[in-house]
Design an enzyme around this catalytic site. Structure first.
Site, short mmCIF file in Angstrom:
data_model
loop_
_atom_site.label_atom_id
_atom_site.label_comp_id
_atom_site.label_asym_id
_atom_site.label_seq_id
_atom_site.Cartn_x
_atom_site.Cartn_y
_atom_site.Cartn_z
CG ASN A 90 -1.72 1.04 1.36
OD1 ASN A 90 -2.44 1.08 2.19
ND2 ASN A 90 -2.12 1.84 0.24
CD GLN A 131 -4.76 5.12 0.80
OE1 GLN A 131 -3.90 4.76 1.38
NE2 GLN A 131 -5.46 4.45 0.41
CG ASN A 145 -8.63 7.60 0.04
OD1 ASN A 145 -7.81 6.94 0.03
ND2 ASN A 145 -10.24 7.78 0.60
CB CYS A 202 -4.38 5.83 6.28
SG CYS A 202 -2.96 4.39 5.09
N GLY A 203 -3.67 2.55 8.19
CA GLY A 203 -3.20 1.68 9.17
C GLY A 203 -1.43 1.51 8.55
CG ASN A 237 -10.53 4.47 7.50
OD1 ASN A 237 -10.81 3.19 8.60
ND2 ASN A 237 -9.78 3.56 6.86
CG HIS A 290 -12.79 -0.78 7.26
ND1 HIS A 290 -11.56 -1.28 5.92
CD2 HIS A 290 -11.88 0.35 7.67
CE1 HIS A 290 -11.17 -0.25 6.05
NE2 HIS A 290 -11.17 0.12 7.11
CG ASN A 346 -12.04 1.76 3.31
OD1 ASN A 346 -11.19 2.06 2.16
ND2 ASN A 346 -12.45 3.04 4.62
CD GLU A 399 -7.23 2.10 0.38
OE1 GLU A 399 -7.37 2.44 0.43
OE2 GLU A 399 -5.96 1.12 1.44
CB CYS A 403 -6.37 -1.96 3.06
SG CYS A 403 -7.45 -0.62 3.98
N GLY A 404 -4.17 -1.41 5.88
CA GLY A 404 -4.57 -1.92 7.39
C GLY A 404 -5.29 -1.68 8.29
CB SER A 405 -8.30 0.85 8.13
OG SER A 405 -8.14 1.06 6.85
N GLY A 406 -8.44 -1.93 6.93
CA GLY A 406 -9.44 -3.00 6.17
C GLY A 406 -9.33 -4.72 6.70
#
Ligand SMILES: N[C@@H](CCC[C@H](N)C(=O)O)C(=O)O
Length: 273
Positions: free
Chosen positions: A15, A48, A66, A75-76, A156, A158, A190, A208, A217-220
């Site tokens: 990412n 990003q 984004n 954003c992780g 964010n 998901h 996302n 995303e 995607c970290g937060s994902g």
């Protein structure tokens, strides 16, 4: 007159980010300019764009945009990259309303590795946000193959789908785009397509919001692990395999989500407008 901006290109398990530092001078990019810069053929190319600035509450502040120029709340993967840029072994990053605490770990390969505390998930429908008061963990859709999903916010929004076999990229692109702007998500979403490999291992591909299919995607990964854990599909520690690499996710007793993975510097560049 042309103004020159320095940036650092970094990635976290694929990412990728162009990171600008506002502490070197004021930065204000329009969404069209960000979109142009994100182009992989004609611009810098990134998922990003990150802008760093001073924080009163943490070691540093990061703002996230984004590839399509829209702003994001967290954003992780970028958090690990920014942690690396602080040069500190422990610290905190201000992201929107959240403080993300990080810790440097011994490297396994030659890549720096960090654990970031991504904070707690938010399950309240209006905080994700959803457009109507429904149970976020049991969402029903009338779309063949995607009738049941679950949503939460990691800062964010998901949406997560589980399937018995990993989804092909073509389907991720098609259904990701379809759900990203579904009417249930007033701020778009996302979209995470997950396949449980065993009770501590997930395969995940993410479409995303504002960036499309990403290598990671970290937060994902955090959102997917939390939902899988809540539904008793996995234990509180798991590996999440993404197309670009693997993240380790741990969910603590207090439901804080710890994400571990690499942070890699690619190159330093300059761009002028
Ligand atoms: N790549 C990210 C998430 C980036 C923001 C996202 N597209 C959004 O709009 O919320 C990550 O690693 O978490």
């Amino acid at each position: 007159m042309l103004v020159m901006f320095n940036f650092i290109k970094m990635h976290g398990v694929g990412n990728d980010f162009a990171i600008f530092d506002e502490r070197e001078g004021k930065i204000s990019f329009s969404s069209q300019v960000i979109k142009k810069m994100s182009n992989r053929n004609k611009g810098i190319g990134f998922d990003q764009l990150i802008i760093l600035s001073n924080s009163d509450r943490a070691d540093i502040k990061m703002s996230i945009y984004n590839a399509d120029g829209s702003a994001a709340e967290t954003c992780g993967n970028a958090a690990r990259c920014v942690a690396d840029l602080t040069g500190k072994d422990n610290g905190a990053i201000e992201v929107g309303e959240r403080l993300l605490f990080f810790k440097k770990l011994p490297s396994l390969s030659n890549e720096p590795r960090y654990t970031v505390n991504m904070g707690k998930p938010e399950f309240a429908w209006d905080k994700i946000p959803l457009s109507i008061p429904v149970d976020p963990l049991n969402l029903n859709f009338e779309i063949e193959g995607f009738q049941q999903g679950a949503a939460l916010s990691m800062g964010n929004p998901h949406l997560v789908f589980f399937s018995s076999i990993p989804l092909e990229l073509e389907s991720v692109a098609k259904y990701g785009a379809l759900f990203e702007n579904h009417e249930l998500f007033p701020q778009a979403v996302n979209v995470n397509f997950a396949h449980i490999l065993d009770n501590n291992h997930i395969a995940l591909t993410v479409y995303e919001r504002g960036a499309g299919i990403t290598l990671a995607c970290g937060s994902g990964a955090c959102a997917t692990a939390v939902i899988a854990y809540t539904k008793k599909l996995i234990n509180n520690k798991c590996k999440v395999d993404l197309p670009g690499g693997t993240l380790l996710i741990e969910i603590t007793k207090d439901l804080e989500v710890l994400m571990t993975g690499s942070a890699v510097k690619c190159f330093e560049g300059q761009i002028s407008f």
